[in-house]
Design an enzyme around this catalytic site. Structure first.
Site, short mmCIF file in Angstrom:
data_model
loop_
_atom_site.label_atom_id
_atom_site.label_comp_id
_atom_site.label_asym_id
_atom_site.label_seq_id
_atom_site.Cartn_x
_atom_site.Cartn_y
_atom_site.Cartn_z
N GLN A 1 -83.06 -3.87 -27.14
CA GLN A 1 -82.08 -3.95 -26.04
C GLN A 1 -82.62 -4.82 -24.90
O GLN A 1 -81.91 -5.67 -24.37
CB GLN A 1 -81.80 -2.53 -25.53
CG GLN A 1 -80.79 -2.48 -24.41
CD GLN A 1 -79.36 -2.75 -24.87
OE1 GLN A 1 -78.87 -2.09 -25.77
NE2 GLN A 1 -78.69 -3.71 -24.25
N ASP B 1 -78.01 3.29 -17.39
CA ASP B 1 -78.02 3.85 -18.74
C ASP B 1 -77.52 5.29 -18.59
O ASP B 1 -77.43 5.82 -17.47
CB ASP B 1 -79.46 3.80 -19.28
CG ASP B 1 -79.61 4.35 -20.70
OD1 ASP B 1 -78.60 4.53 -21.39
OD2 ASP B 1 -80.77 4.62 -21.10
N CYS C 1 -76.51 -0.77 -20.96
CA CYS C 1 -76.84 -0.96 -22.38
C CYS C 1 -75.77 -0.36 -23.30
O CYS C 1 -75.70 -0.71 -24.47
CB CYS C 1 -78.22 -0.39 -22.69
SG CYS C 1 -78.41 1.35 -22.25
N ARG D 1 -76.94 -8.51 -28.58
CA ARG D 1 -77.83 -7.75 -29.46
C ARG D 1 -77.92 -8.45 -30.81
O ARG D 1 -78.99 -8.53 -31.41
CB ARG D 1 -77.29 -6.32 -29.65
CG ARG D 1 -77.23 -5.46 -28.38
CD ARG D 1 -78.61 -5.14 -27.85
NE ARG D 1 -79.42 -4.50 -28.87
CZ ARG D 1 -79.34 -3.19 -29.21
NH1 ARG D 1 -78.52 -2.39 -28.56
NH2 ARG D 1 -80.12 -2.69 -30.16
N1 NVA Z 1 -81.32 6.15 -23.14
C1 NVA Z 1 -80.26 6.11 -24.13
C2 NVA Z 1 -80.09 4.72 -24.67
C3 NVA Z 1 -78.93 4.58 -25.61
C4 NVA Z 1 -78.81 3.18 -26.14
C5 NVA Z 1 -80.58 7.09 -25.25
O1 NVA Z 1 -81.74 7.15 -25.68
O2 NVA Z 1 -79.67 7.81 -25.69
N1 CP Z 2 -77.30 0.18 -26.66
C1 CP Z 2 -77.45 0.71 -27.88
O1 CP Z 2 -78.54 0.73 -28.44
O2 CP Z 2 -76.30 1.18 -28.41
P1 CP Z 2 -76.18 2.08 -29.73
O3 CP Z 2 -76.79 3.41 -29.42
O4 CP Z 2 -74.71 2.16 -29.98
O5 CP Z 2 -76.89 1.40 -30.85
#
Ligand code: NVA
Ligand code: CP
Length: 297
Positions: free
Chosen positions: A131, A217, A256, A284
């Protein structure tokens, strides 16, 4: 570079090389001169949900000429307790590379060590390097100078994204600010060990002054669902909204994704900045094709 396990383990020149190659992948999409994954089969082994990472890797591997298997961790013996090092030794004998989304960072590191095949961290509790590489590419593509930028990360300052931003700031040299409530700030030891130009504060409005990028996020990362109520209460207010944008009116707004409207970002701000945020999501694909091609050299 044999694996991509973290931003911490990259040098600035490796980051630079990947984001430059991502631009080439983007401009030559559909007419690549070479297909470095031809005759190769990669696995994607995921223990957590995914939309962007899963789709972009599956499409990217195919666009580079490769084949791909998606393995939900619970569908293979790993989910019943087979050790990661045994899974890795089996997969390493049959596959040419692996993309892994899991909880412990040590699991991707053990997989890389025991499989012997190129291994990519597709998100752990500690880092989300793919990311960050796509985001750096996006920020530069949108005309911002990575050397001079001040990026403000808002929300859970101790999550995988915040930690990867800490290492990105340290490796690249840009200024990072993290605005988070005291219970969700990164450990001071980590910030100091990184050596980056990093400010950690609970004063969101002050941190936004002069910021070039406002980044957020989710407040509740995958695996932290049992703490949801506490997190929502603590993180209340650490949001990208119109008031914050009045302090940094020219800043890029980035997320993200997935986004929770009304929590870390308002619906209005997300829609007003959707062009940036979905360009970020698209990138991505291009950044990961750059990573894949770099790991198969
Ligand atoms: N911090 C989030 C990022 C998702 C892309 C998670 O770990 O769920
Ligand atoms: N940002 C990201 O990694 O999205 P996903 O969890 O959908 O892969």
């Amino acid at each position: 570079m044999k694996h991509l396990l973290s931003i911490e383990s990259l040098s600035r020149s490796e980051i630079e090389e990947i984001i430059t190659l991502a631009g080439g992948m983007k401009s030559s999409r559909g007419r690549h001169a070479t297909h470095p994954l031809r005759h190769k089969c990669w696995a994607m082994m995921f223990s957590k949900s995914s939309t962007r990472t899963r789709i972009s890797f599956e499409v990217g591997i195919r666009e580079l000429g490769g084949d791909v298997l998606f393995l939900a961790a619970d569908d293979i013996q790993l989910g019943r307790g087979e050790p990661i090092k045994d899974t890795a030794r089996v997969m390493g004998r049959m596959l040419h590379g692996a993309v892994i989304r899991t909880f412990a960072q040590s699991d991707v590191e053990d997989f890389a060590a025991f499989s012997g095949v190129p291994t990519i961290n597709a998100l752990t509790d500690e880092e989300h390097p793919c990311q960050i590489l796509a985001d750096l590419f996006t920020i530069r593509e949108l005309g911002r100078d990575l050397d001079r930028m001040k990026l403000l990360f808002i929300g859970d300052g101790d999550c995988n994204m915040a930690r990867s931003w800490i290492w990105a700031a340290a490796r690249w040299g840009f200024e990072l600010r993290i605005a988070a409530p005291p219970k969700f700030q990164p450990p001071a030891e980590l910030v100091s060990r990184s050596g980056g130009n990093i400010l950690v504060t609970d004063d969101l409005m002050a941190a936004a002054e002069g910021a070039d990028v406002l980044y957020t996020d989710v407040w509740v990362s995958m695996g932290r669902e049992d703490e949801a109520a506490f997190r929502l209460a603590q993180l209340q207010g650490y949001q990208i909204n119109d008031d914050l944008l009045r302090v940094a009116p020219d800043a890029l707004v980035m997320h993200c994704l997935p986004a929770y409207r009304g929590k870390e970002i308002t619906a209005d701000v997300l829609e007003a900045h959707a062009t940036t945020i979905f360009q970020q999501a698209e990138n991505r694909l291009h950044a990961q094709k750059a990573i894949l091609s770099r790991l198969t050299e």
